[in-house]
Motif scaffolding. Structure first.
Motif, PDB file in Angstrom:
ATOM      1  N   ASP A 111       4.683 -37.675  -3.867  1.00  0.00           N
ATOM      2  CA  ASP A 111       3.757 -36.755  -3.317  1.00  0.00           C
ATOM      3  C   ASP A 111       2.413 -37.330  -2.039  1.00  0.00           C
ATOM      4  OD1 ASP A 111       4.108 -34.825  -4.897  1.00  0.00           O
ATOM      5  OD2 ASP A 111       2.540 -35.189  -6.670  1.00  0.00           O
ATOM      6  N   THR A 112       2.647 -38.540  -2.041  1.00  0.00           N
ATOM      7  CA  THR A 112       1.747 -38.829  -1.168  1.00  0.00           C
ATOM      8  C   THR A 112       2.594 -39.515  -0.291  1.00  0.00           C
ATOM      9  OG1 THR A 112       2.213 -41.517  -2.192  1.00  0.00           O
ATOM     10  CG2 THR A 112       0.240 -39.903  -2.768  1.00  0.00           C
ATOM     11  N   ALA A 113       4.056 -39.621   0.417  1.00  0.00           N
ATOM     12  CA  ALA A 113       4.319 -39.504   1.573  1.00  0.00           C
ATOM     13  C   ALA A 113       5.857 -38.384   2.100  1.00  0.00           C
ATOM     14  CB  ALA A 113       6.375 -40.460   1.088  1.00  0.00           C
ATOM     15  N   ILE A 114       5.503 -38.401   3.047  1.00  0.00           N
ATOM     16  CA  ILE A 114       6.781 -37.411   3.585  1.00  0.00           C
ATOM     17  C   ILE A 114       7.819 -37.853   4.741  1.00  0.00           C
ATOM     18  CG2 ILE A 114       6.872 -35.454   5.514  1.00  0.00           C
ATOM     19  CD1 ILE A 114       4.197 -34.883   3.863  1.00  0.00           C
ATOM     20  N   PRO A 115       8.843 -38.280   3.991  1.00  0.00           N
ATOM     21  CA  PRO A 115      10.121 -39.039   3.660  1.00  0.00           C
ATOM     22  C   PRO A 115      10.463 -38.818   5.004  1.00  0.00           C
ATOM     23  CG  PRO A 115      10.401 -37.390   2.181  1.00  0.00           C
ATOM     24  CD  PRO A 115       9.242 -37.077   2.496  1.00  0.00           C
ATOM     25  N   ALA A 116      11.202 -39.549   6.441  1.00  0.00           N
ATOM     26  CA  ALA A 116      11.723 -39.459   7.590  1.00  0.00           C
ATOM     27  C   ALA A 116      11.870 -40.539   8.213  1.00  0.00           C
ATOM     28  CB  ALA A 116      10.408 -38.802   8.663  1.00  0.00           C
ATOM     29  N   ALA A 117      12.649 -40.948   9.246  1.00  0.00           N
ATOM     30  CA  ALA A 117      13.340 -41.867   9.551  1.00  0.00           C
ATOM     31  C   ALA A 117      12.375 -42.198  10.324  1.00  0.00           C
ATOM     32  CB  ALA A 117      14.738 -41.822   9.981  1.00  0.00           C
ATOM     33  N   LEU A 118      11.809 -41.479  12.000  1.00  0.00           N
ATOM     34  CA  LEU A 118      10.620 -42.192  13.373  1.00  0.00           C
ATOM     35  C   LEU A 118       9.633 -41.233  12.161  1.00  0.00           C
ATOM     36  CD1 LEU A 118      12.942 -42.131  15.529  1.00  0.00           C
ATOM     37  CD2 LEU A 118      12.134 -43.829  14.744  1.00  0.00           C
TER      38      LEU A 118
END
Length: 340
Positions: free
Chosen positions: A157-164
């Motif tokens: 919940d506490t993350a918006i996963p992405a590469a950059l």
């Protein structure tokens, strides 16, 4: 079981802590109390700093644990202190390594626990490899009961996963999308990647606690869902209610035009296709099944941030870096077109 988590309130471990308590495990968290909002009801917190060995020894005096898990060990010095502190005090010690330790570039697209460990691009990964080597040596020479767990790109919940992205201010990516500002995807966006929700990771991990067949073994825990980066960013955009404006830029260009170290995790991990074979985990924990598809998980993450407005902070330095990178890339592309 009586289990000690060193840390236990981080992005990955908070979900494991919750599930461990739900499964009836007597859970203790040893940390400095900086993220108490993520301590599950039913867990007992022991205050202390694991980086101060004498303080840790005194705080844990009188305790013995069936399992000890160090969520925050990153260097050989950290695990050497763990070996000295917990030898004879636990039946299983679990070290949290990283799937980024696997061979880069890979010889085969499908990663198993037998894939060699080698990462010349990222110091973080090399340190994890060195930790694994030290712990396995302690197991072979002295019977230290280690289990190594390798997460890949795990979020919650506490993350918006992405590469950059801005790791300190993950909402920055959603903010750019909603403002119609361009975002950067490395390469052409077709390399494959695996994202694992922390609640799914927890299912596999809790199944390894106290498991005698996991001693002396390394196991990765990931989802079986495989997406390319174009699909990942499209799903983030759908969760944000915005169509992403995408600029594809090669990993080499990104590395060359960002501050030193900025792109280490990209070139040393996320830019390389990663598809994981979870057969070993499923043999040890037959009930394991990753049930949260990324589209669903990232919607939950966006909803969590929107319910916690104080966490919807943006990183102006990161956004400025993206703007500069995009501008530089556009300028170089025009020059190349001119000279050709």
């Amino acid at each position: 079981m009586k289990v000690l988590f060193i840390g236990g309130t981080g992005l990955i471990s908070q979900a494991v802590s919750r599930l461990a308590v739900q499964r009836g495990i007597e859970l203790y968290l040893f940390n400095r109390g900086q993220r108490d909002e993520f301590v599950p009801e039913g867990a007992e917190v022991i205050r202390g700093d694991i980086r101060n060995p004498e303080e840790a020894r005194q705080a844990l005096q009188g305790h013995e644990f069936d399992v000890v898990v160090d969520w925050i060990a990153f260097t050989p010095a950290h695990v050497q202190a763990d070996i000295e502190l917990f030898t004879g005090l636990t039946k299983q010690f679990i070290f949290i390594s990283s799937a980024s330790a696997y061979q880069k570039p890979q010889r085969h697209y499908r990663i198993t626990e037998e894939t060699p460990l080698a990462n010349p691009y990222w110091q973080y990964s090399r340190d994890k490899i060195a930790c694994e080597q030290l712990l396995m040596e302690a197991y072979r020479d002295n019977g230290f009961p280690v289990t190594i767990v390798r997460p890949s790109h795990t979020y919650g919940d506490t993350a918006i996963p992405a590469a950059l992205t801005s790791w300190a201010h993950p909402w920055s990516l959603i903010d750019r999308m909603r403002k119609g500002q361009p975002i950067v995807i490395h390469g052409d966006g077709t390399s494959l990647w695996t994202l694992t929700h922390n609640s799914d990771f927890a299912k596999g991990f809790v199944g390894l606690l106290g498991h005698p067949d996991a001693i002396g073994e390394a196991i990765h825990i990931t989802s079986d869902e495989v997406l390319n980066w174009n699909q990942i960013y499209a799903a983030i955009g759908q969760a944000a209610g915005a169509e992403p404006k995408v600029v594809h830029i090669s990993t080499d260009f990104i590395t060359a035009h960002t501050p030193q170290g900025t792109a280490d995790g990209l070139i040393g991990d996320q830019a390389v296709s990663s598809v994981f074979d979870n057969a070993k985990l499923k043999r040890l924990v037959p009930e394991f099944e990753a049930g949260v598809p990324f589209a669903e998980g990232v919607r939950a993450s966006v909803a969590w941030f929107e319910a916690h407005k104080e966490r919807c902070t943006v990183d102006p330095e990161w956004s400025a870096l993206m703007n500069t990178l995009i501008q530089k890339h556009g300028t170089d592309a025009k020059l190349l077109s001119f000279y050709n």
